[in-house]
Design a protein around this motif. Structure first.
Motif, short mmCIF file in Angstrom:
data_model
loop_
_atom_site.label_atom_id
_atom_site.label_comp_id
_atom_site.label_asym_id
_atom_site.label_seq_id
_atom_site.Cartn_x
_atom_site.Cartn_y
_atom_site.Cartn_z
N LEU A 1 -51.43 32.70 66.98
CA LEU A 1 -50.40 33.46 66.28
C LEU A 1 -51.00 34.32 65.19
N PHE A 2 -51.92 33.76 64.42
CA PHE A 2 -52.56 34.54 63.35
C PHE A 2 -53.33 35.72 63.92
N ASP A 3 -54.02 35.52 65.02
CA ASP A 3 -54.76 36.62 65.64
C ASP A 3 -53.81 37.74 66.07
N ARG A 4 -52.64 37.37 66.57
CA ARG A 4 -51.66 38.38 66.99
C ARG A 4 -51.04 39.08 65.78
N ILE A 5 -50.83 38.35 64.71
CA ILE A 5 -50.31 38.97 63.49
C ILE A 5 -51.33 39.97 62.95
N GLU A 6 -52.59 39.55 62.91
CA GLU A 6 -53.64 40.41 62.40
C GLU A 6 -53.76 41.69 63.23
N ALA A 7 -53.48 41.58 64.51
CA ALA A 7 -53.62 42.73 65.41
C ALA A 7 -52.64 43.86 65.08
N VAL A 8 -51.49 43.51 64.47
CA VAL A 8 -50.49 44.55 64.14
C VAL A 8 -50.54 44.93 62.67
#
Length: 281
Positions: free
Chosen positions: A256-263
């Motif tokens: 989830l954190f990796d996906r948040i960081e991606a945006v």
């Protein structure tokens, strides 16, 4: 006997996981280790100290092949001294003390917030206003205790020797919210800029233009341990603070954190956004 701290409870839980992976009951483990079942239970409840050498011996009896994990668990015991947060015991809720202990020992921290600036990056004036708006009204002494506790937690970012790497992802809503009025809000934004100048602090923003994104509306705090199995997730919930450490949960929140960081914006673009918000206030 004092109740175990959050770290001591986690240590005991990790010993229990080692035993369960070995397919042993507490009684069987006691027989294997040459101790009573009650002693196994006390170790797994974090109620008694266990030396690093004993941890390694237990892991050997349990046929644990993960040496890195065993060594990481061994570092969690031996020294049962309590930190600065103990002066707040019976003054503040115990989970807050566990949070400070978790931060103190974390190898790195990742923080994602939507409506507020993360606690480790709050100014005194901003935090004071947050505590004044608590749903359960706090007395002036309670506010002062919580305020001093929050400021002391921030010391991990100011250590001369090995400050904790910290990444914060903050939604634009939190940046634009005038908590405490324009003056306090501007001071808070300037503090964010100053903190983002530090090599070990990474600040990213998510803009309104992104719309819905994974984890939106939820504050997530991720503490990295010496090995991934010893990571911890902390969530703020309506009934209080929750700590998660099951392997499936850790995998979920890492993803989830990796996906948040991606945006999120880059650190440089985030700084430009903060400057723009300050000019518009």
């Amino acid at each position: 006997m004092r109740s175990p701290t959050g770290r001591q409870l986690r240590f005991g839980a990790e010993l229990r996981k080692l035993r369960e992976r070995a397919g042993l009951s507490a009684t069987e483990a006691g027989q294997l280790l040459g101790i009573k079942q009650a002693q196994v239970s006390n170790m797994e409840a974090g109620r008694v100290g266990v030396s690093p050498e004993r941890v390694r011996a237990i892991a050997c009896h349990y046929d644990c092949p993960d040496k890195a994990l065993v060594e990481a668990i061994a570092t969690m015991t031996g020294d049962r001294k309590r930190g600065w947060w103990e002066q707040y015991r019976e003054i503040l809720p115990a989970p807050l003390l566990d949070l400070a202990e978790l931060e103190h020992h974390a190898r790195a921290l990742r923080d994602s917030t939507t409506a507020r600036i993360p606690g480790l990056l709050q100014t005194r004036e901003y935090a004071l206003e947050i505590f004044r708006q608590a749903v359960t009204e706090l007395s002036p002494p309670d506010i002062e205790h919580r305020l001093s506790f929050r400021i002391k937690r921030q010391a991990i970012l100011f250590r001369d020797d090995n400050p904790t790497p910290y990444e914060a992802i903050v939604h634009e809503a939190a940046l634009r919210m005038k908590v405490g009025g324009p003056t306090v809000a501007r001071q808070q934004l300037q503090h964010l800029l100053d903190m983002s100048d530090r090599d070990h602090v990474t600040l990213r923003a998510i803009t309104f233009d992104v719309g819905a994104y994974p984890g939106s509306g939820q504050s997530i705090y991720y503490a990295r341990g010496p090995v991934p199995q010893l990571d911890t997730v902390q969530l703020d919930q309506s009934h209080g603070v929750a700590f998660l450490d099951a392997e499936a949960q850790l995998h979920k929140y890492r993803t989830l954190f990796d996906r948040i960081e991606a945006v999120a914006l880059s650190p440089e673009t985030t700084r430009a956004l903060i400057h723009n918000v300050m000019r518009e206030m």
